[in-house]
Design a protein around this motif. Structure first.
Motif, PDB file in Angstrom:
ATOM      1  N   ALA A  65       0.834  -1.208   0.000  1.00 27.46           N
ATOM      2  CA  ALA A  65       0.000   0.000   0.000  1.00 27.46           C
ATOM      3  C   ALA A  65       0.869   1.258   0.000  1.00 27.46           C
ATOM      4  O   ALA A  65       0.573   2.231  -0.688  1.00 27.46           O
ATOM      5  CB  ALA A  65      -0.932  -0.013   1.212  1.00 27.46           C
ATOM      6  N   LEU A  66       1.973   1.215   0.765  1.00 31.61           N
ATOM      7  CA  LEU A  66       2.883   2.376   0.792  1.00 31.61           C
ATOM      8  C   LEU A  66       3.590   2.520  -0.553  1.00 31.61           C
ATOM      9  O   LEU A  66       3.756   3.624  -1.066  1.00 31.61           O
ATOM     10  CB  LEU A  66       3.926   2.203   1.908  1.00 31.61           C
ATOM     11  CG  LEU A  66       3.409   2.323   3.343  1.00 31.61           C
ATOM     12  CD1 LEU A  66       4.466   1.864   4.342  1.00 31.61           C
ATOM     13  CD2 LEU A  66       3.015   3.766   3.637  1.00 31.61           C
ATOM     14  N   LEU A  67       3.981   1.403  -1.121  1.00 27.59           N
ATOM     15  CA  LEU A  67       4.754   1.455  -2.379  1.00 27.59           C
ATOM     16  C   LEU A  67       3.938   2.017  -3.535  1.00 27.59           C
ATOM     17  O   LEU A  67       4.459   2.769  -4.352  1.00 27.59           O
ATOM     18  CB  LEU A  67       5.283   0.058  -2.735  1.00 27.59           C
ATOM     19  CG  LEU A  67       6.498  -0.380  -1.924  1.00 27.59           C
ATOM     20  CD1 LEU A  67       6.764  -1.863  -2.104  1.00 27.59           C
ATOM     21  CD2 LEU A  67       7.724   0.432  -2.320  1.00 27.59           C
ATOM     22  N   ILE A  68       2.655   1.644  -3.608  1.00 33.69           N
ATOM     23  CA  ILE A  68       1.870   2.190  -4.733  1.00 33.69           C
ATOM     24  C   ILE A  68       1.308   3.573  -4.376  1.00 33.69           C
ATOM     25  O   ILE A  68       0.545   4.142  -5.127  1.00 33.69           O
ATOM     26  CB  ILE A  68       0.771   1.222  -5.224  1.00 33.69           C
ATOM     27  CG1 ILE A  68      -0.301   0.997  -4.156  1.00 33.69           C
ATOM     28  CG2 ILE A  68       1.363  -0.092  -5.712  1.00 33.69           C
ATOM     29  CD1 ILE A  68      -1.564   0.359  -4.725  1.00 33.69           C
ATOM     30  N   GLN A 199      10.541  -0.947 -10.586  1.00 33.63           N
ATOM     31  CA  GLN A 199      10.491   0.443 -10.080  1.00 33.63           C
ATOM     32  C   GLN A 199      10.281   0.487  -8.561  1.00 33.63           C
ATOM     33  O   GLN A 199      10.550   1.498  -7.926  1.00 33.63           O
ATOM     34  CB  GLN A 199       9.378   1.249 -10.775  1.00 33.63           C
ATOM     35  CG  GLN A 199       7.988   0.782 -10.446  1.00 33.63           C
ATOM     36  CD  GLN A 199       6.906   1.819 -10.739  1.00 33.63           C
ATOM     37  OE1 GLN A 199       7.022   2.978 -10.364  1.00 33.63           O
ATOM     38  NE2 GLN A 199       5.863   1.398 -11.442  1.00 33.63           N
ATOM     39  N   TYR A 200       9.798  -0.626  -7.970  1.00 33.26           N
ATOM     40  CA  TYR A 200       9.510  -0.622  -6.537  1.00 33.26           C
ATOM     41  C   TYR A 200      10.654  -1.164  -5.674  1.00 33.26           C
ATOM     42  O   TYR A 200      10.587  -1.106  -4.451  1.00 33.26           O
ATOM     43  CB  TYR A 200       8.247  -1.446  -6.255  1.00 33.26           C
ATOM     44  CG  TYR A 200       7.011  -0.819  -6.838  1.00 33.26           C
ATOM     45  CD1 TYR A 200       6.643   0.475  -6.491  1.00 33.26           C
ATOM     46  CD2 TYR A 200       6.217  -1.509  -7.739  1.00 33.26           C
ATOM     47  CE1 TYR A 200       5.508   1.066  -7.030  1.00 33.26           C
ATOM     48  CE2 TYR A 200       5.073  -0.926  -8.284  1.00 33.26           C
ATOM     49  CZ  TYR A 200       4.733   0.363  -7.922  1.00 33.26           C
ATOM     50  OH  TYR A 200       3.625   0.948  -8.446  1.00 33.26           O
ATOM     51  N   SER A 201      11.702  -1.706  -6.313  1.00 36.34           N
ATOM     52  CA  SER A 201      12.722  -2.442  -5.555  1.00 36.34           C
ATOM     53  C   SER A 201      13.421  -1.588  -4.501  1.00 36.34           C
ATOM     54  O   SER A 201      13.498  -1.968  -3.334  1.00 36.34           O
ATOM     55  CB  SER A 201      13.780  -3.012  -6.504  1.00 36.34           C
ATOM     56  OG  SER A 201      13.194  -3.976  -7.323  1.00 36.34           O
ATOM     57  N   GLU A 202      13.934  -0.432  -4.926  1.00 39.52           N
ATOM     58  CA  GLU A 202      14.766   0.351  -4.016  1.00 39.52           C
ATOM     59  C   GLU A 202      13.938   0.891  -2.839  1.00 39.52           C
ATOM     60  O   GLU A 202      14.343   0.799  -1.681  1.00 39.52           O
ATOM     61  CB  GLU A 202      15.412   1.495  -4.801  1.00 39.52           C
ATOM     62  CG  GLU A 202      16.563   2.118  -4.037  1.00 39.52           C
ATOM     63  CD  GLU A 202      17.173   3.296  -4.773  1.00 39.52           C
ATOM     64  OE1 GLU A 202      17.008   3.386  -6.014  1.00 39.52           O
ATOM     65  OE2 GLU A 202      17.788   4.132  -4.094  1.00 39.52           O
ATOM     66  N   ARG A 203      12.765   1.436  -3.166  1.00 37.42           N
ATOM     67  CA  ARG A 203      11.928   2.025  -2.108  1.00 37.42           C
ATOM     68  C   ARG A 203      11.432   0.946  -1.135  1.00 37.42           C
ATOM     69  O   ARG A 203      11.257   1.201   0.061  1.00 37.42           O
ATOM     70  CB  ARG A 203      10.754   2.759  -2.751  1.00 37.42           C
ATOM     71  CG  ARG A 203      10.327   3.912  -1.915  1.00 37.42           C
ATOM     72  CD  ARG A 203       9.406   4.858  -2.643  1.00 37.42           C
ATOM     73  NE  ARG A 203       8.338   5.240  -1.748  1.00 37.42           N
ATOM     74  CZ  ARG A 203       7.056   4.999  -1.951  1.00 37.42           C
ATOM     75  NH1 ARG A 203       6.675   4.417  -3.062  1.00 37.42           N
ATOM     76  NH2 ARG A 203       6.166   5.356  -1.068  1.00 37.42           N
ATOM     77  N   ALA A 204      11.227  -0.271  -1.667  1.00 34.87           N
ATOM     78  CA  ALA A 204      10.785  -1.364  -0.793  1.00 34.87           C
ATOM     79  C   ALA A 204      11.839  -1.663   0.267  1.00 34.87           C
ATOM     80  O   ALA A 204      11.517  -1.890   1.431  1.00 34.87           O
ATOM     81  CB  ALA A 204      10.489  -2.604  -1.629  1.00 34.87           C
ATOM     82  N   GLU A 205      13.097  -1.625  -0.132  1.00 42.38           N
ATOM     83  CA  GLU A 205      14.192  -1.863   0.842  1.00 42.38           C
ATOM     84  C   GLU A 205      14.145  -0.795   1.932  1.00 42.38           C
ATOM     85  O   GLU A 205      14.317  -1.088   3.111  1.00 42.38           O
ATOM     86  CB  GLU A 205      15.560  -1.756   0.144  1.00 42.38           C
ATOM     87  CG  GLU A 205      15.808  -2.816  -0.898  1.00 42.38           C
ATOM     88  CD  GLU A 205      16.681  -3.935  -0.389  1.00 42.38           C
ATOM     89  OE1 GLU A 205      16.844  -4.053   0.845  1.00 42.38           O
ATOM     90  OE2 GLU A 205      17.157  -4.709  -1.246  1.00 42.38           O
ATOM     91  N   ILE A 206      13.912   0.460   1.517  1.00 46.93           N
ATOM     92  CA  ILE A 206      13.909   1.579   2.473  1.00 46.93           C
ATOM     93  C   ILE A 206      12.727   1.439   3.439  1.00 46.93           C
ATOM     94  O   ILE A 206      12.882   1.536   4.651  1.00 46.93           O
ATOM     95  CB  ILE A 206      13.848   2.935   1.727  1.00 46.93           C
ATOM     96  CG1 ILE A 206      15.125   3.139   0.903  1.00 46.93           C
ATOM     97  CG2 ILE A 206      13.666   4.101   2.703  1.00 46.93           C
ATOM     98  CD1 ILE A 206      15.053   4.254  -0.117  1.00 46.93           C
TER      99      ILE A 206
END
Ligand SMILES: Cc1ncc(COP(=O)(O)O)c(C=O)c1O
Length: 227
Positions: A65-68, A199-206
């Protein structure tokens, strides 16, 4: 009287050895040797861009939910039959849930009910592969592509299940797994986020590292505050 247990946790026999090894290695929190092995296994066997173990499927759904980037008033379509976490994760971020009827044969979202629920506010379509039986992803994928809506797969029940030869959890831009003791693969309580859209990989780690201030906004704060 025979007592039928609600579930039996799946144990395979190596659990004590692996726990001892983690304790001996001095690393009993996440992201140690065993987390890396799990990531390697999930990414290698499913062919997803990235997998990230989480503390639960609920946590992975929260991350989705945060990622999208769900905003207040966004609409998200869900099946009318699922576990509360599927919906809560999005509603807690301000989404309006829109429920689609389910199919009587699979208890999955009825692909023929989705189109009429789409509106200009629809941001995402969350499907649940109930009991590991795949939703009709060809039809659902066509609708999502036509309206530019994200697909998230709540695959809590369906690790290694397949839809027309494709692993469940590899079709939407993001997917979530549960390793709760009621599931086929378990670590007591746990989960995973599967990332198919890079496109979601980096932000998901954070986000997973509990760093909810994005690197960008942190930079702006840093410049404004400290000059
Ligand atoms: C469809 C579905 N989604 C999400 C969850 C939440 O899983 P967890 O307990 O790992 O948070 C469950 C749990 O049963 C579930 O059935």
């Amino acid at each position: 009287m025979i007592k039928i247990p609600f579930n039996k946790p799946p144990l395979v026999g190596n659990e004590f050895e692996y726990m001892q090894q983690a304790i001996k290695d001095g690393h009993i929190s996440g992201d140690g040797t065993f987390t890396k092995k799990c990531h390697h296994l999930l990414e290698g066997s499913l062919g997803v861009v990235k997998s990230l173990l989480t503390t639960s499927c609920t946590h992975a759904l929260e991350m989705a939910a945060l990622l999208i980037d769900i905003q207040l008033g966004d609409e998200v379509i869900f099946p009318s039959f699922t576990f509360v976490s599927t919906v809560n994760a999005f509603v807690l971020r301000g989404a309006i849930p829109v429920f689609a009827d389910i199919r009587p044969d699979t208890l999955n979202i009825d692909e023929n009910e989705i189109q009429k629920l789409i509106s200009p506010k629809t941001k995402a379509l969350v499907v649940v592969h109930y009991a590991g039986v795949g939703c009709e992803m060809d039809e659902i994928g066509e609708i999502a592509e036509h309206y530019g809506v994200e697909i998230i797969e709540d695959n809590a029940h369906g690790l290694f299940g397949k839809y027309k030869g494709r692993y469940l959890g590899t079709i939407g831009s993001l997917a979530t797994q549960s390793f709760h003791e009621t599931k086929n693969f378990s670590c007591g309580e746990g989960g995973a986020l599967l990332i198919n859209d890079p496109q979601y990989s980096e932000r998901a780690e954070i986000i997973r590292e509990k760093e909810l201030i994005e690197a960008g906004s942190l930079g702006v704060w840093w410049i404004n505050t400290l000059g």
